[in-house]
Design an enzyme around this catalytic site. Structure first.
Site, mmCIF file in Angstrom:
data_model
loop_
_atom_site.group_PDB
_atom_site.id
_atom_site.type_symbol
_atom_site.label_atom_id
_atom_site.label_comp_id
_atom_site.label_asym_id
_atom_site.label_seq_id
_atom_site.Cartn_x
_atom_site.Cartn_y
_atom_site.Cartn_z
ATOM 1 N N ARG A 162 39.349 78.564 62.348
ATOM 2 C CA ARG A 162 38.232 79.284 61.375
ATOM 3 C C ARG A 162 37.051 78.960 61.887
ATOM 4 N NH1 ARG A 162 40.745 77.084 55.465
ATOM 5 N NH2 ARG A 162 42.747 77.984 55.794
ATOM 6 N N CYS A 167 49.582 82.413 55.564
ATOM 7 C CA CYS A 167 50.298 83.015 54.330
ATOM 8 C C CYS A 167 50.895 84.239 54.981
ATOM 9 C CB CYS A 167 49.623 83.386 53.092
ATOM 10 S SG CYS A 167 47.854 82.420 53.187
ATOM 11 N N HIS A 203 54.360 78.168 51.271
ATOM 12 C CA HIS A 203 54.223 79.091 50.336
ATOM 13 C C HIS A 203 55.569 79.462 49.549
ATOM 14 C CE1 HIS A 203 51.294 79.920 53.157
ATOM 15 N NE2 HIS A 203 50.560 80.465 52.115
ATOM 16 N N LYS A 212 42.839 77.985 41.646
ATOM 17 C CA LYS A 212 43.690 76.987 42.426
ATOM 18 C C LYS A 212 43.405 75.722 41.566
ATOM 19 C CE LYS A 212 39.549 76.260 45.370
ATOM 20 N NZ LYS A 212 39.209 75.704 46.828
ATOM 21 N N GLN A 229 47.414 72.404 58.741
ATOM 22 C CA GLN A 229 47.807 72.381 57.517
ATOM 23 C C GLN A 229 49.127 71.891 56.992
ATOM 24 O OE1 GLN A 229 46.532 76.360 56.115
ATOM 25 N NE2 GLN A 229 45.025 75.384 55.075
ATOM 26 N N HIS A 260 50.556 79.206 47.115
ATOM 27 C CA HIS A 260 50.281 78.826 48.225
ATOM 28 C C HIS A 260 50.017 77.220 47.860
ATOM 29 C CE1 HIS A 260 48.296 82.731 49.711
ATOM 30 N NE2 HIS A 260 48.480 82.753 48.590
ATOM 31 N N ASP A 276 51.315 73.459 55.114
ATOM 32 C CA ASP A 276 51.063 74.554 54.318
ATOM 33 C C ASP A 276 52.541 75.099 54.031
ATOM 34 O OD1 ASP A 276 49.837 76.347 53.260
ATOM 35 O OD2 ASP A 276 49.227 77.590 54.825
#
Ligand SMILES: [Zn+2]
Ligand SMILES: [Zn+2]
Length: 575
Positions: free
Chosen positions: A299, A270, A321, A401, A317, A447, A319
């Site tokens: 992570r 992000c 945004h 979420k 991911q 997200h 991913d």
């Protein structure tokens, strides 16, 4: 009776049986889990299969005696004295972590006692059907530097029929386990001692599978108005302070110092996307802006929770945004939901489970923002006519979420898509756009991931299909098998024609019998075999074998290519 109370009670009974057999064993913890329970024991010699039989026998005896579960309340000090006397070091450690003045104990039988909040069944006789399943190593508290305990897994049900069904499913799940299939099919391996745990190494076939998935995703995102971006893997700590990760997510972040500057190995994509958004002024006309990245993140996870491709320390991911106007929020969420469902279908997953997670204890942003965000997500689900469960307090620290979990062939749920609504990060980074009235306003940020972690998704794919990937995903689509040496030339020619038509192929010209090579193609889960002999070479044909369907007869190579191309194009799935 609720099954987790039943199962947790069964874990007490197992611990009581273990203490009867080996009084010196020290007790860890013994919770109920999905479908069963476990208990951790500190015992020098490993538990053997015969030990499990002995434990089960003692458990049956405890159940037969119908011992009552007796609850007692003690002060922390009294409890400390008791567990000191019993030499239960781990219980003493647990006691220290309890903030309350009083603690509760549960006793059964002849002096078995456990530190426990409860609740429990009334007496051991209420357990009807149980079974011990396996033993595994487990670090105390899941931390690598702590002692390794032995965890015995078991399960328990109200009826024999349920247990049988469960054991059957368990066998089936074992045969589909991606941790076995991955290395067996030479897709990936996860553990190299000198590299460390929880890191995935893709071998050529697995890397090819991932590339196929990634290429599909890139194309699909571009079609749906997303823009592809790529951001760095390391960024300075200052950025993560602004985003809040440094304060709210630090225990999961890998950090390091170089020349007095602290860096973070990105745990999320992000902030990188936000910096791109912020790189110039934005007008309301540009919104929504949808940035997409196949972003690799790191992570830190405790060693104890690492599990195959499902829980790893480095993963990628899909991913995105989305920065949008308030009035665009709901329609954006709805088109993400459509995107998720379309994607699931393409990969052959028919059923999903949907969950909406709300504000957790640790959160940033105002309560009003949280309300607005939660309403937007909930409203979109309702407008789509989708049913969902609510997970109270399970949202991310920066917003509520929606989780969409796919269900595999065994009806097991796999976390994949997530849609998060975020008012907090735009505020923290002071994001803005110029509205039609010329005023600067703050965009809303979404997200979202579709497949989630590609690693976990590949694990799900392998288990769902038992490794028999649909043709469009199979790393090797066709295996050419020339019958005799002089025909190798014709085999190579066929392989070349396949390659020219972008069909992924291999040739098996080993000096082995035809049966053996066909068998090995089956084991390697290759969708098609083309057997070529003298007759085929003369006629320009191939003899086709389809995985799971056997001999499909002789056909012209051109016809085979037309047919297989269509199957690839249409992304035909099975199951
Ligand atoms: Zn208990
Ligand atoms: Zn994000």
């Amino acid at each position: 009776m609720d099954s987790s109370t039943l199962r947790h009670s069964c874990s007490h009974i197992m611990a009581e049986a273990v203490k009867q057999l080996w009084p010196e064993v020290k007790l860890g913890i013994g919770p109920a889990i999905e479908d069963g329970f476990y208990y951790d024991f500190d015992k020098k010699e490993p538990f053997t299969d015969e030990d499990l039989v002995k434990i089960e026998k003692n458990m049956l005896e405890i159940i037969r005696k119908n011992e009552p579960f007796i609850r007692e309340e003690l002060t922390k000090k009294e409890a400390e004295q008791l567990f000191k006397k019993l030499k239960e070091d781990y219980k003493l450690e647990l006691l220290k972590e309890i903030p309350d003045e009083k603690v509760s104990l549960y006793k059964t039988g002849d002096g078995f006692v456990d530190l426990c909040r409860g609740p429990h069944i009334e007496s051991t006789g209420q357990i009807k059907v149980f079974k011990l399943l396996s033993v595994a190593g487990a670090y105390w508290h899941g931390i690598e530097t702590n002692p390794m305990l032995q965890r015995i897994y078991g399960t328990c049900f109200q009826e024999q029929k349920e247990l049988e069904e469960y054991l059957k499913n368990l066998e089936e799940a074992k045969s589909r386990d991606h941790r076995k299939l991955g290395p067996q099919l030479e897709f990936f391996d996860i553990y190299h001692e000198e590299a460390g745990a929880g890191l995935v190494f893709y071998h050529p076939k697995g890397a090819l599978l991932r590339t196929i998935i990634e290429d599909y995703e890139k194309k699909e995102h571009l079609k749906r108005g997303y823009q592809i971006v790529i951001t760095p893997h390391i960024m300075q700590a200052a950025l993560w302070r602004t985003s809040g990760h440094y304060d709210y997510y630090k225990e999961n972040m890998y950090t390091f110092k170089m020349e007095d500057k602290e860096f973070v190995l990105k745990p999320m994509n992000c902030p990188g996307h936000i910096l791109i958004y912020k790189s110039r002024n934005r007008s309301y006309r540009e919104l929504p802006i949808r940035f997409f990245e196949l972003g690799t993140v790191y992570r830190h996870e405790k060693a104890g929770v690492l599990h195959g491709l499902l829980r790893v320390r480095g993963f990628t991911q899909d991913d995105a945004h989305i920065f949008c106007l308030p009035e665009q929020l709901r329609s954006e969420i709805k088109s993400i939901i459509d995107f998720v469902f379309d994607t699931m279908k393409v990969f052959g997953f028919k059923e999903v489970g949907i969950e909406l997670s709300t504000r957790p204890e640790k959160y940033i942003g105002s309560v009003e923002d949280w309300q607005q965000a939660t309403e937007a997500l909930e409203g979109a689900l309702k407008e789509k006519g989708l049913s969902f469960d609510i997970n109270e307090g399970e949202g991310a620290f920066y917003g509520p979420k929606i989780d969409i979990k796919l269900k595999d062939a065994l009806n097991r749920k796999w976390q994949c898509a997530t849609i998060q609504c975020d008012f907090a990060l735009p505020k923290r980074f002071n994001l803005s756009y110029v509205d039609s009235d010329g005023k600067e306003k703050q965009p809303i940020m979404l997200h979202r991931v579709l497949l989630g972690s590609l690693e976990r998704f590949i694990g799900a794919l392998l288990e769902h299909y038992k490794g028999d990937l649909p043709l469009w995903l199979a790393p090797t689509q066709v295996l050419v098998i020339p019958i005799k040496d002089p025909l190798e030339e014709y085999g190579q020619k066929i392989k070349k024609i396949l390659e020219e038509n972008s069909i992924r192929s291999e040739i098996d010209n080993r000096n082995e019998t035809l049966e053996k090579r066909i068998r090995s193609a089956e084991l390697n889960k290759i969708p098609y075999c083309l057997v070529v002999g003298e007759r085929e070479a003369k006629q320009g044909t191939v003899s086709v074998r389809k995985r799971g369907k056997g001999d499909k007869g002789v056909t012209k190579i051109e016809e085979f290519i037309t047919q297989i191309k269509q199957e690839i194009e249409n992304k035909v799935v099975w199951g």
